[in-house]
Write an enzyme that holds these catalytic residues in place. Structure first.
Site, PDB file in Angstrom:
ATOM      1  N   ASN A   1       0.872  -1.173   0.000  1.00 64.78           N
ATOM      2  CA  ASN A   1       0.000   0.000   0.000  1.00 64.78           C
ATOM      3  C   ASN A   1       0.907   1.219   0.000  1.00 64.78           C
ATOM      4  O   ASN A   1       1.468   1.581   1.024  1.00 64.78           O
ATOM      5  CB  ASN A   1      -0.894  -0.027   1.248  1.00 64.78           C
ATOM      6  CG  ASN A   1      -1.762   1.212   1.354  1.00 64.78           C
ATOM      7  OD1 ASN A   1      -1.839   2.012   0.422  1.00 64.78           O
ATOM      8  ND2 ASN A   1      -2.430   1.375   2.495  1.00 64.78           N
ATOM      9  N   TRP A   2       1.056   1.812  -1.172  1.00 64.50           N
ATOM     10  CA  TRP A   2       1.983   2.952  -1.286  1.00 64.50           C
ATOM     11  C   TRP A   2       1.416   4.220  -0.670  1.00 64.50           C
ATOM     12  O   TRP A   2       2.144   5.187  -0.493  1.00 64.50           O
ATOM     13  CB  TRP A   2       2.324   3.213  -2.758  1.00 64.50           C
ATOM     14  CG  TRP A   2       3.206   2.184  -3.378  1.00 64.50           C
ATOM     15  CD1 TRP A   2       3.684   1.030  -2.806  1.00 64.50           C
ATOM     16  CD2 TRP A   2       3.749   2.211  -4.717  1.00 64.50           C
ATOM     17  NE1 TRP A   2       4.476   0.343  -3.697  1.00 64.50           N
ATOM     18  CE2 TRP A   2       4.537   1.051  -4.883  1.00 64.50           C
ATOM     19  CE3 TRP A   2       3.642   3.097  -5.783  1.00 64.50           C
ATOM     20  CZ2 TRP A   2       5.204   0.759  -6.074  1.00 64.50           C
ATOM     21  CZ3 TRP A   2       4.307   2.812  -6.964  1.00 64.50           C
ATOM     22  CH2 TRP A   2       5.092   1.643  -7.106  1.00 64.50           C
ATOM     23  N   LYS A   3       0.123   4.237  -0.431  1.00 67.30           N
ATOM     24  CA  LYS A   3      -0.530   5.447   0.073  1.00 67.30           C
ATOM     25  C   LYS A   3      -0.204   6.622  -0.871  1.00 67.30           C
ATOM     26  O   LYS A   3      -0.101   6.404  -2.070  1.00 67.30           O
ATOM     27  CB  LYS A   3      -0.121   5.715   1.531  1.00 67.30           C
ATOM     28  CG  LYS A   3      -0.308   4.457   2.391  1.00 67.30           C
ATOM     29  CD  LYS A   3      -0.113   4.670   3.857  1.00 67.30           C
ATOM     30  CE  LYS A   3      -0.308   3.328   4.574  1.00 67.30           C
ATOM     31  NZ  LYS A   3      -0.277   3.454   6.029  1.00 67.30           N
TER      32      LYS A   3
ATOM     33  N   GLY B   1       2.100   2.149  10.775  1.00 63.12           N
ATOM     34  CA  GLY B   1       3.075   3.233  10.667  1.00 63.12           C
ATOM     35  C   GLY B   1       3.736   3.596  11.992  1.00 63.12           C
ATOM     36  O   GLY B   1       4.400   4.618  12.100  1.00 63.12           O
TER      37      GLY B   1
ATOM     38  N   HIS C   1      -9.688   1.421   4.444  1.00 60.62           N
ATOM     39  CA  HIS C   1      -8.449   1.609   5.192  1.00 60.62           C
ATOM     40  C   HIS C   1      -8.723   2.580   6.347  1.00 60.62           C
ATOM     41  O   HIS C   1      -9.501   3.525   6.194  1.00 60.62           O
ATOM     42  CB  HIS C   1      -7.357   2.162   4.268  1.00 60.62           C
ATOM     43  CG  HIS C   1      -6.003   2.121   4.906  1.00 60.62           C
ATOM     44  ND1 HIS C   1      -5.601   3.062   5.825  1.00 60.62           N
ATOM     45  CD2 HIS C   1      -4.988   1.224   4.803  1.00 60.62           C
ATOM     46  CE1 HIS C   1      -4.371   2.745   6.244  1.00 60.62           C
ATOM     47  NE2 HIS C   1      -3.980   1.638   5.641  1.00 60.62           N
TER      48      HIS C   1
ATOM     49  N   GLU D   1      -7.082   4.959   7.457  1.00 63.24           N
ATOM     50  CA  GLU D   1      -6.816   6.363   7.138  1.00 63.24           C
ATOM     51  C   GLU D   1      -7.998   6.995   6.401  1.00 63.24           C
ATOM     52  O   GLU D   1      -8.306   8.175   6.575  1.00 63.24           O
ATOM     53  CB  GLU D   1      -5.527   6.469   6.297  1.00 63.24           C
ATOM     54  CG  GLU D   1      -4.298   6.214   7.177  1.00 63.24           C
ATOM     55  CD  GLU D   1      -3.098   5.640   6.441  1.00 63.24           C
ATOM     56  OE1 GLU D   1      -3.031   5.726   5.206  1.00 63.24           O
ATOM     57  OE2 GLU D   1      -2.224   5.078   7.129  1.00 63.24           O
TER      58      GLU D   1
ATOM     59  N   GLY E   1       2.572  -1.232   4.261  1.00 61.97           N
ATOM     60  CA  GLY E   1       2.682   0.183   3.928  1.00 61.97           C
ATOM     61  C   GLY E   1       4.128   0.581   3.744  1.00 61.97           C
ATOM     62  O   GLY E   1       4.734   0.356   2.698  1.00 61.97           O
ATOM     63  N   GLY E   2       4.722   1.139   4.789  1.00 64.17           N
ATOM     64  CA  GLY E   2       6.076   1.694   4.735  1.00 64.17           C
ATOM     65  C   GLY E   2       7.092   0.794   4.038  1.00 64.17           C
ATOM     66  O   GLY E   2       7.835   1.245   3.160  1.00 64.17           O
TER      67      GLY E   2
ATOM     68  N   SER F   1       2.926  -2.280  10.315  1.00 66.44           N
ATOM     69  CA  SER F   1       4.364  -2.384  10.563  1.00 66.44           C
ATOM     70  C   SER F   1       4.956  -3.753  10.243  1.00 66.44           C
ATOM     71  O   SER F   1       5.831  -4.238  10.948  1.00 66.44           O
ATOM     72  CB  SER F   1       4.693  -1.971  12.003  1.00 66.44           C
ATOM     73  OG  SER F   1       4.330  -0.622  12.213  1.00 66.44           O
TER      74      SER F   1
ATOM     75  N   GLU G   1      -5.995  -4.802  10.174  1.00 70.08           N
ATOM     76  CA  GLU G   1      -4.937  -3.829  10.437  1.00 70.08           C
ATOM     77  C   GLU G   1      -5.227  -3.071  11.731  1.00 70.08           C
ATOM     78  O   GLU G   1      -5.964  -2.073  11.715  1.00 70.08           O
ATOM     79  CB  GLU G   1      -4.861  -2.809   9.294  1.00 70.08           C
ATOM     80  CG  GLU G   1      -4.552  -3.414   7.951  1.00 70.08           C
ATOM     81  CD  GLU G   1      -3.918  -2.390   7.020  1.00 70.08           C
ATOM     82  OE1 GLU G   1      -2.829  -2.649   6.532  1.00 70.08           O
ATOM     83  OE2 GLU G   1      -4.525  -1.320   6.822  1.00 70.08           O
TER      84      GLU G   1
HETATM   85  P1  PGA Z   1       2.498   0.155   7.625  1.00 73.20           P
HETATM   86  O1  PGA Z   1       1.080   0.428   6.911  1.00 73.20           O
HETATM   87  O2  PGA Z   1       3.015  -1.144   7.080  1.00 73.20           O
HETATM   88  O3  PGA Z   1       3.361   1.323   7.247  1.00 73.20           O
HETATM   89  O4  PGA Z   1       2.247   0.072   9.098  1.00 73.20           O
HETATM   90  C1  PGA Z   1       0.159  -0.592   6.716  1.00 73.20           C
HETATM   91  C2  PGA Z   1      -1.094  -0.027   6.071  1.00 73.20           C
HETATM   92  O5  PGA Z   1      -1.485   1.083   6.420  1.00 73.20           O
HETATM   93  O6  PGA Z   1      -1.705  -0.655   5.192  1.00 73.20           O
END
Ligand code: PGA
Length: 252
Positions: free
Chosen positions: A11-13, A175, A97, A99, A236-237, A215, A169
């Protein structure tokens, strides 16, 4: 119908310019020859077509959008429809998600419509659920996630539900560098699979891919992915760095 499979979803966001995205994918293609893991790249809308062209000959790399509107088309400035996403090569869409739930106030009610519309068009939703730290501390996380599934997903028919991927999640792990322990992930994944079984039966429950997100890094992916009810990750990251992402893909 999607069968349960091992999935490494990135997930590049809101990261990477178009050129950076294309270079990432070219490097990924050079560095991975893993064929048993389905790799899904959740990239910004404007990257979809270019990356779809780059991965056209690689059967186990698919693309996901990070959002999709619940309506067919119309006067919704700034929004994007399922048909548009399909037309540029997306096969998956990340929905719900945390966010988007937090910053854009996406409710279970609207997610329920987004999921339904996406599936009717042939996009596979990666439906995200997960609790905040407050809810985890109050020990009501299973009820909370159960409610997200009931209100956002379990209106689907059994046939439609067969096209869903779930991502658990926990918000406190996204994050933050703090990961759920493999046991915490397994417990929740098992609980989710039990809820699916109750609603749709054992076959459907066994066939549903449930990903863990929060994470996931090269050094913890193996322990998390080896849990019996964890079918992979939504990353994500660590999905922004090719070498980290390749190591995660190789952790199954
Ligand atoms: P993260 O993000 O791996 O940076 O914690 C996961 C996500 O939001 O899908």
């Amino acid at each position: 119908m999607e069968n349960r499979q091992q999935i490494a979803a990135g997930n590049w966001k809101m990261n990477k310019t178009y050129d950076e995205g294309i270079s990432f994918v070219n490097e990924l293609l050079e560095k991975t020859n893993e064929e048993n893991v389905l790799i899904v790249l959740g990239v910004p809308f404007v990257h979809l077509k270019g990356i779809a062209d780059s991965v056209a000959n690689t059967a186990n790399i698919k693309l996901a959008a990070q959002n999709s509107h619940e309506k067919e088309s119309g006067a919704y400035t700034g929004e994007i429809s399922a048909d548009m996403l399909l037309s540029v090569g997306a096969e998956y869409v990340i929905l719900g998600h945390s966010e988007r739930r937090e910053h854009y106030k996406e409710s279970n009610e609207v997610l329920c419509k987004k999921v339904e519309h996406s599936i009717s068009k042939g996009l596979i939703p990666i439906f995200c659920c997960g609790e905040s730290l407050r809810i985890r501390k109050a020990k009501i996380h299973v009820d909370f996630v159960s409610n997200q599934l009931n209100e956002g997903l379990f209106h689907l028919s059994k046939e439609a539900f067969a096209n869903v991927v779930i991502a658990y999640e926990p918000i406190w792990a996204i994050g933050t560098g703090e990961t759920a322990t493999p046991e915490q992930a397994q417990d929740m994944h098992k609980a989710i699979r039990n809820l699916i079984e109750k609603k749709y039966g054992n076959d459907t429950a066994q066939n549903t891919s449930i990903l863990y997100g929060g994470s996931v890094k090269p050094d913890n992916a193996k322990d998390i992915f080896s849990q019996p009810d964890v079918d992979g990750g939504l990353i994500g990251g660590a999905s922004l760095n090719v070498d980290d992402f390749v190591q995660i893909i190789n952790s199954f």
